[in-house]
Enzyme design. Structure first.
Site, mmCIF file in Angstrom:
data_model
loop_
_atom_site.group_PDB
_atom_site.id
_atom_site.type_symbol
_atom_site.label_atom_id
_atom_site.label_comp_id
_atom_site.label_asym_id
_atom_site.label_seq_id
_atom_site.Cartn_x
_atom_site.Cartn_y
_atom_site.Cartn_z
ATOM 1 N N PHE A 8 0.843 -1.198 0.000
ATOM 2 C CA PHE A 8 0.000 0.000 0.000
ATOM 3 C C PHE A 8 0.877 1.247 0.000
ATOM 4 O O PHE A 8 1.738 1.412 0.860
ATOM 5 C CB PHE A 8 -0.904 -0.001 1.236
ATOM 6 N N SER A 12 4.672 8.942 -2.409
ATOM 7 C CA SER A 12 5.183 8.867 -3.783
ATOM 8 C C SER A 12 4.921 7.522 -4.447
ATOM 9 O O SER A 12 4.924 7.434 -5.678
ATOM 10 C CB SER A 12 6.682 9.189 -3.818
ATOM 11 N N GLU A 87 13.017 3.257 1.265
ATOM 12 C CA GLU A 87 12.372 3.792 2.464
ATOM 13 C C GLU A 87 13.276 3.723 3.696
ATOM 14 O O GLU A 87 12.791 3.770 4.822
ATOM 15 C CB GLU A 87 11.063 3.032 2.724
#
Length: 195
Positions: A8, A12, A87
Site C-alpha cells: 500500500f 510517492s 524507504e
C-alpha cells in the site's frame, strides 16, 4: 506455497511505484491519517536541510486513501529489498488491512511503510505554514519537495480522495510559489532554491 502480497502506497508510491506489479487497486486503510511529519534527507532534502514527506499517524476513525499493488510471489523478495532501500530513511514495514475501492467487503492485508516518532529523521507536527515554508526551501536527490507535495495532491484529486492536510498544504505551497514568482526581483517560473 503462494503468497498474495499487496503493498500500500500513500505518498510517492501512488504515482511512482518503480517496481513490477501484477495489479494496482485504489483503496484505503482505516485508523491512520497521512501527515507531512517525516524528514527526508535522502530524497526530498539533504542532511542539515531535510524536506518533509508523509508518514501515517494513528487516528481513530480516519481513512487514508492510496494505491495498493499486488506483487507476484516470485518478485516479492526483490521488490521488498528495493523498497527497504528506498524507504531506509526512518520507515519500517507493517501489515495493515486494506479496503479495495468499489469492492464492498474486499479487504486484503497490505504491507505499508511507516515512519514512527522514534526514528532520527522524524520532525513531527508543525503549523501548516511552517511546513509549507520548509517544503519551498527543500530539494534533494529525487527532486524538489514542492514537486512531491503537488504530485501527491494531484494524485489524490485524480482518485477523488479527500485529504484536508495534503490539500491545504498544496494550496499554501502554490500560493507561496505564485507570490515569490510575482516579485519583481525574482525570475519568472517555478522557484527552486537549489540548483
Amino acid at each position: 506455497m503462494h503468497r498474495e502480497a499487496w503493498i500500500f502506497g500513500y505518498g510517492s508510491l501512488i504515482w511512482r511505484p518503480a517496481f513490477r506489479f501484477e495489479q494496482m487497486a485504489p483503496g484505503y486503510i482505516t485508523g491512520w491519517a497521512r501527515r507531512f511529519w517525516q524528514g527526508s534527507t535522502d530524497h526530498r532534502g539533504v542532511p542539515g536541510a531535510p524536506g518533509r514527506v508523509v508518514t501515517l499517524i494513528p487516528e481513530p476513525g480516519a481513512r487514508c486513501w492510496g494505491m495498493a499493488y499486488r506483487v507476484a510471489d516470485a518478485e516479492l523478495d526483490e521488490v521488498l529489498r528495493a523498497l527497504d532501500h528506498r524507504e531506509k530513511g526512518g520507515y519500517a514495514r507493517h501489515d495493515v488491512p486494506f479496503h479495495v475501492a468499489g469492492a464492498e467487503g474486499a479487504v486484503r492485508t497490505a504491507i505499508v511503510y511507516m515512519a514512527t516518532p522514534d526514528n532520527p529523521d522524524y520532525l513531527g507536527a508543525a503549523p501548516l505554514a511552517a511546513i509549507a515554508a520548509q517544503v519551498l526551501a527543500s530539494h534533494g536527490p529525487s527532486g524538489s519537495n514542492v514537486e512531491y507535495v503537488l504530485r501527491l495532491a494531484e494524485a489524490l484529486t485524480a482518485m477523488d480522495a479527500d485529504d484536508d492536510h495534503v490539500t491545504e498544504l498544496a494550496r499554501l505551497v502554490r500560493s507561496s510559489e505564485q507570490a515569490l514568482s510575482a516579485r519583481p526581483d525574482r525570475p519568472q517560473g517555478r522557484v527552486h532554491e537549489h540548483p
